[in-house]
Design a protein around this motif. Structure first.
Motif, PDB file in Angstrom:
ATOM      1  N   ILE A 453       0.828  -1.205   0.000  1.00 18.27           N
ATOM      2  CA  ILE A 453       0.000   0.000   0.000  1.00 18.27           C
ATOM      3  C   ILE A 453       0.862   1.253   0.000  1.00 18.27           C
ATOM      4  CG2 ILE A 453      -1.598   1.355   1.411  1.00 18.27           C
ATOM      5  CD1 ILE A 453      -2.964  -1.228   2.182  1.00 18.27           C
ATOM      6  N   GLU A 454       1.892   1.282   0.837  1.00 16.22           N
ATOM      7  CA  GLU A 454       2.743   2.467   0.918  1.00 16.22           C
ATOM      8  C   GLU A 454       3.539   2.664  -0.369  1.00 16.22           C
ATOM      9  OE1 GLU A 454       5.092   2.230   4.407  1.00 16.22           O
ATOM     10  OE2 GLU A 454       3.404   2.426   5.777  1.00 16.22           O
ATOM     11  N   PRO A 503      -8.048  14.715  -1.769  1.00 10.95           N
ATOM     12  CA  PRO A 503      -7.627  13.374  -1.346  1.00 10.95           C
ATOM     13  C   PRO A 503      -6.132  13.192  -1.555  1.00 10.95           C
ATOM     14  CG  PRO A 503      -8.709  13.268  -3.489  1.00 10.95           C
ATOM     15  CD  PRO A 503      -8.801  14.688  -3.039  1.00 10.95           C
ATOM     16  N   MET A 504      -5.421  12.914  -0.481  1.00 12.54           N
ATOM     17  CA  MET A 504      -3.974  12.714  -0.584  1.00 12.54           C
ATOM     18  C   MET A 504      -3.612  11.267  -0.879  1.00 12.54           C
ATOM     19  SD  MET A 504      -2.689  15.136   2.527  1.00 12.54           S
ATOM     20  CE  MET A 504      -3.435  16.750   2.773  1.00 12.54           C
ATOM     21  N   THR A 505      -4.524  10.366  -0.546  1.00 13.57           N
ATOM     22  CA  THR A 505      -4.346   8.961  -0.887  1.00 13.57           C
ATOM     23  C   THR A 505      -5.600   8.489  -1.596  1.00 13.57           C
ATOM     24  OG1 THR A 505      -5.205   8.254   1.259  1.00 13.57           O
ATOM     25  CG2 THR A 505      -2.817   8.502   1.056  1.00 13.57           C
ATOM     26  N   GLY A 506      -5.449   7.521  -2.481  1.00 10.19           N
ATOM     27  CA  GLY A 506      -6.553   7.097  -3.315  1.00 10.19           C
ATOM     28  C   GLY A 506      -7.162   5.780  -2.884  1.00 10.19           C
ATOM     29  N   GLN A 655       4.197  14.860   4.562  1.00 16.25           N
ATOM     30  CA  GLN A 655       4.036  14.752   6.009  1.00 16.25           C
ATOM     31  C   GLN A 655       2.668  14.189   6.372  1.00 16.25           C
ATOM     32  OE1 GLN A 655       4.780  18.879   6.894  1.00 16.25           O
ATOM     33  NE2 GLN A 655       6.847  18.473   7.662  1.00 16.25           N
ATOM     34  N   SER A 656       1.626  14.630   5.700  1.00 12.04           N
ATOM     35  CA  SER A 656       0.278  14.156   5.997  1.00 12.04           C
ATOM     36  C   SER A 656       0.137  12.672   5.715  1.00 12.04           C
ATOM     37  CB  SER A 656      -0.745  14.946   5.173  1.00 12.04           C
ATOM     38  OG  SER A 656      -0.716  16.315   5.514  1.00 12.04           O
ATOM     39  N   ILE A 657       0.704  12.209   4.623  1.00 15.26           N
ATOM     40  CA  ILE A 657       0.627  10.782   4.287  1.00 15.26           C
ATOM     41  C   ILE A 657       1.380   9.958   5.322  1.00 15.26           C
ATOM     42  CG2 ILE A 657       1.356   9.045   2.603  1.00 15.26           C
ATOM     43  CD1 ILE A 657       0.785  11.086   0.423  1.00 15.26           C
ATOM     44  N   LYS A 658       2.535  10.448   5.717  1.00 16.97           N
ATOM     45  CA  LYS A 658       3.316   9.731   6.722  1.00 16.97           C
ATOM     46  C   LYS A 658       2.546   9.608   8.028  1.00 16.97           C
ATOM     47  CE  LYS A 658       7.775   9.812   9.114  1.00 16.97           C
ATOM     48  NZ  LYS A 658       9.062  10.532   9.285  1.00 16.97           N
ATOM     49  N   GLU A 659       1.896  10.695   8.451  1.00 16.64           N
ATOM     50  CA  GLU A 659       1.134  10.669   9.698  1.00 16.64           C
ATOM     51  C   GLU A 659      -0.112   9.798   9.569  1.00 16.64           C
ATOM     52  OE1 GLU A 659       0.283  14.593  10.968  1.00 16.64           O
ATOM     53  OE2 GLU A 659       2.399  15.172  11.198  1.00 16.64           O
ATOM     54  N   GLY A 663      -0.048   5.239  12.440  1.00 17.76           N
ATOM     55  CA  GLY A 663      -0.717   4.336  13.380  1.00 17.76           C
ATOM     56  C   GLY A 663      -0.699   2.903  12.903  1.00 17.76           C
ATOM     57  N   SER A 664      -1.012   2.686  11.614  1.00 15.23           N
ATOM     58  CA  SER A 664      -0.987   1.331  11.058  1.00 15.23           C
ATOM     59  C   SER A 664       0.424   0.774  11.058  1.00 15.23           C
ATOM     60  CB  SER A 664      -1.554   1.350   9.636  1.00 15.23           C
ATOM     61  OG  SER A 664      -2.886   1.811   9.621  1.00 15.23           O
ATOM     62  N   ASP A 665       1.389   1.613  10.720  1.00 12.49           N
ATOM     63  CA  ASP A 665       2.789   1.159  10.747  1.00 12.49           C
ATOM     64  C   ASP A 665       3.194   0.725  12.147  1.00 12.49           C
ATOM     65  OD1 ASP A 665       3.199   1.566   8.072  1.00 12.49           O
ATOM     66  OD2 ASP A 665       4.029   3.572   8.297  1.00 12.49           O
ATOM     67  N   LEU A 666       2.736   1.474  13.149  1.00 10.24           N
ATOM     68  CA  LEU A 666       3.099   1.147  14.524  1.00 10.24           C
ATOM     69  C   LEU A 666       2.502  -0.198  14.933  1.00 10.24           C
ATOM     70  CD1 LEU A 666       4.525   2.007  17.087  1.00 10.24           C
ATOM     71  CD2 LEU A 666       2.490   3.304  17.730  1.00 10.24           C
ATOM     72  N   VAL A 667       1.255  -0.447  14.557  1.00  8.16           N
ATOM     73  CA  VAL A 667       0.631  -1.730  14.884  1.00  8.16           C
ATOM     74  C   VAL A 667       1.364  -2.871  14.197  1.00  8.16           C
ATOM     75  CG1 VAL A 667      -1.462  -3.105  14.644  1.00  8.16           C
ATOM     76  CG2 VAL A 667      -1.624  -0.725  15.345  1.00  8.16           C
TER      77      VAL A 667
END
Length: 792
Positions: A453-454, A503-506, A655-659, A663-667
């Motif tokens: 996804i990333e 929308p920054m992500t699709g 920055q917005s995409i990273k933030e 949360g998902s990355d941390l999980v």
């Protein structure tokens, strides 16, 4: 003192004696005690920490009347494949009047607002709700009242119900808050009620509720409201869903231009809770519980090894008159001391783990970080785990090692029974390997999904130089012209664009249906729809591929992306596009694709409609070659335009995409940590079994070598046994992992049954397991036959 009371005293005395004796034995075996306590503390600490993180989605339920009868109605779009779309207001009104499955239906819509109060203006999470919303949920205010039917009409006085949090934060908890005025965006609202702090629905962060105006003349093709209802008594979720499907088809036939390809479905809150529970178990509590179980299996292995080493002691005590139950109780008292010590250290570790998670989530999900704590539920979970573990995992070793007679114990001390003992311990090691394999498969699937996804999600623009932020929804016109002028005059700003959304992500869920008139024939199409001004294309550096974006110096027609043009045969110029009941707009230009579907990587078709004087704009995009360095100047320009405009979300797109994904990355990182920990514990278990087996079979190995076996053959024999052990565990673990992966299959791009995932995970466990078996195998291969024949 009667005999009964004397017996009780003696039982208490004997129990205290068992505890004192067990304490001395554990102090004597410091290495064994430390290994057990640390292993148990690690498992309990991990499980308790993750229980604190995920108990909300599993245990926290909204305080709603008849929650088992609450259901949500979603739109199903057959063209885009989305099944959680919003309803339009006219469709909701028709649904409410025609349905027979629900006692009551209410509509609600998210509406972030800017609170103008003392101090800095700030955004608050707000909900616009229909007048019957609180009645449907059975929620009563702490102060004042909720909305009346008159307050949902156009032109009615603006009123608001606030949360207890806002009441205490902004009004000091004063009882005279009713009747006071607050400014939301630029409009005054009169406070008529305060909801109690325990009330929440859909989101625990909602601070204010305002009436939702239900206009029957609204655009039927534009989904704007979420619908929630309470089913009639006796109506099941399946029946409600079936009726929604029927009504969806009826609305489709009655209003084909607005509802083409649109259906409806009902989802009960209980089924939503089941989904959240599955996600919580799969991503948090489940992996930590597996780590705890693997640790307990290791402890059981250690207890068995220690118990068999003390068989002669137990047999001698039995021969001197001690009952088997007495010896078992004495062993359980030792295990209970280990459990108490491990539980205490584990809960201390959980405190540290929760604090670390709170710091980690502070920057990405501050609301979750604020509510994350080691509460009573988590402490009860850790305490129960610590108390029941000695009973569950200590009783079997205690019963097994105390059933040997004195003659058998003496005979076993002079012969080898290592193979038999090893076989008794194999199921535990196989279980450890299986659990590690299952956890590794689920984790690998999640890691590969996030990586995919990333990799496919970033938009095809320079995300480090495009800055986006939200403004109070404002009608376009002179006020926005002044904002653009202020921003352009700021140093480092190269271009400014205004849009209704950005929308920054699709995702395919962003696609909306529209009609296209092509050669006199109307066809259905779907696309991401944005309402933009001319500057938007300058900010994103989208060149014109066909036609002209602004033939008369301003954006007068629709602009489409390459992906949309391809769906219309390649030449989109001159096509007429209509969104719902709106007027037809002619396509004047084609620009490159820049937004992709995060799951497939395919370009999403897009249509850009011109921003008119009647439209509202809520997003601003700015291009700055300096990237984040231009943000301070940008904020000063916005403050000069409107001092009450908060800019808490002013960031570059990167920055917005990273933030957004932090949360998902941390999980996923937590899951990966658990998988590595489980793999390490399983390898320790394999090493312990093979090492213990080789030690107990020293005499056998010596005889083999005395009869001509070479060291390499003995080495291969031990590794072969280890490989067989792991093969059984890998097969069972793969089945468990695939089964567990189906709980979260809808969240995964790479499924748990993917062959590459299975091969990589199997190879990882096999290699690490064989590495753990290398030292015992090498020790067996270097046994001296003369020394081994004198063993024990």
């Amino acid at each position: 003192m009667d005999a009964r009371h004397w017996t009780q005293v003696m039982n208490v005395d004997s129990l205290l004696q068992d505890i004192r004796f067990g304490f001395r034995m554990l102090v004597k075996a410091r290495g064994f005690t430390a290994a057990c306590v640390l292993t148990l503390a690690l498992g309990i600490g991990c499980a308790t920490t993750m229980f604190s993180l995920f108990e909300g989605p599993i245990l926290n339920r909204p305080p709603v009347r008849d929650l088992d009868r609450i259901a949500t109605v979603w739109v199903v779009n057959q063209q885009t494949g989305t099944d959680r779309g919003l309803l339009s207001v006219p469709n909701f009104l028709d649904l409410r009047s025609r349905n027979n499955a629900f006692e009551e239906l209410a509509a609600l819509a998210d509406s972030d607002k800017v609170l103008r109060a003392a101090g800095e203006p700030r955004r608050v999470a707000a909900l616009m709700v229909s007048a019957n919303f609180f009645h449907l949920l059975g929620a009563n205010p702490k102060l004042g009242r909720v909305f009346s039917q008159d307050e949902k009409q156009p032109g009615a006085p603006r009123v608001a119900v606030i949360s207890e949090t806002m009441w205490r934060t902004n009004f000091g908890g004063r009882p005279d808050v009713l009747g006071q005025s607050i400014r939301l965006n630029d409009d005054p609202y009169t406070i008529i009620g305060v909801m109690p702090g325990i009330f929440w629905f859909q989101s625990q962060g909602t601070e204010v509720w305002t009436p939702l105006i239900l206009d029957p003349s609204a655009n039927r093709a534009e989904g704007t409201v979420m619908v929630v209802g309470r089913m009639k008594k006796g109506v099941t979720g399946e029946q409600a869903n079936a009726e929604m499907a029927v009504l969806g088809r009826a609305l489709n036939l009655q209003f084909p231009s607005a509802n083409s390809g649109i259906g409806m479905r009902a989802v009960t809150y209980e089924s939503e809770m089941s989904k959240k529970t599955g996600l919580g178990l799969a991503f948090g509590i489940g992996p930590s519980i597996l780590v705890l179980l693997i640790g307990c299996a290791n402890i059981t292995t250690l207890l068995l090894a220690r118990g068999f080493a003390r068989q002669t002691e137990f047999a001698t005590r039995a021969a001197l008159g001690a009952r088997r139950s007495r010896i078992v109780r004495q062993l359980l008292s030792e295990y209970l001391l280990i459990a108490i010590a491990g539980g205490f250290v584990g809960i201390l570790a959980a405190y540290g783990g929760v604090a670390a998670l709170r710091r980690a989530f502070q920057s990405v999900q501050p609301h979750l970080a604020a509510t994350l704590s080691l509460n009573g539920h988590a402490l009860a979970f850790g305490t129960i785990a610590a108390l029941f573990i000695p009973l569950l995992f200590g009783l079997i070793p205690a019963m097994r090692v105390t059933k040997t007679s004195l003659n058998d114990a003496l005979r076993q001390s002079s012969t080898t029974t290592g193979a038999q003992i090893s076989l008794k311990r194999l199921p535990l090691v196989v279980l450890e390997i299986a659990m590690s394999m299952a956890l590794l498969i689920v984790t690998a699937s999640a890691v590969r999904t996030m990586s995919s996804i990333e990799r496919m999600m970033p938009p095809r623009i320079d995300t480090t130089k495009v800055i986006a932020f939200t403004i109070t929804p404002t009608p376009s016109g002179s006020k926005l012209d002044r904002l653009s002028a202020e921003l352009i005059s700021a140093s480092g700003i190269d271009a400014v664009g205004i849009t209704s959304s950005f929308p920054m992500t699709g995702s395919r869920s962003y696609l909306h249906s529209l009609r296209v008139r092509q050669e006199g024939t109307n066809i259905e199409a779907s696309a991401v729809q944005l309402t933009v001004d001319l500057g938007f294309f300058n900010v994103l550096r989208l060149p014109t591929l066909q036609g002209e974006i602004a033939p008369n110096g301003e954006l007068a027609g629709a602009v489409v992306s390459e992906a949309f043009a391809r769906r219309c045969g390649g030449n989109a110029l001159g096509l007429q596009i209509r969104n719902g009941d709106n007027s037809w707009v002619t396509v004047t230009a084609v620009v490159p694709d820049w937004l992709t579907d995060a799951r497939s990587g395919d370009s999403l078709p897009m249509v850009y409609f011109p921003l008119s004087k009647a439209d509202t704009a809520s997003h601003v995009v700015v291009r700055a070659e300096g990237g984040p360095a231009a943000i301070p100047a940008l904020k000063r320009a916005v403050m000069a335009w409107n001092p009450d405009q908060p800019l808490d979300d002013c960031k570059t797109v990167a920055q917005s995409i990273k933030e957004e994904f932090a949360g998902s990355d941390l999980v996923v990182q937590l899951m990966a940590s658990f998988a590595i920990l489980a793999l390490a514990l399983a390898c320790i278990g394999v090493y312990g079994v093979m090492s213990y087996s080789v030690t107990r079979r020293t005499r056998e190995m010596g005889i083999r070598m005395a009869l001509g076996a070479t060291p390499s053959r003995v080495f291969k024999l031990v590794l072969k046994e280890a490989a067989l052990l792991m093969a059984v565990g890998l097969g069972a673990g793969w089945l468990f992992g695939v089964g567990a992966g189906h709980l979260i299959a809808h969240e995964l791009v790479v499924g748990p049954s993917d062959p590459l995932t299975a091969i990589v995970c199997s190879a990882t466990i096999l290699i690490t397991g064989l590495a753990a078996s290398y030292i015992p195998a090498r020790r067996a291969a270097h046994v001296n036959p003369m020394v081994s024949l004198r063993f024990e």
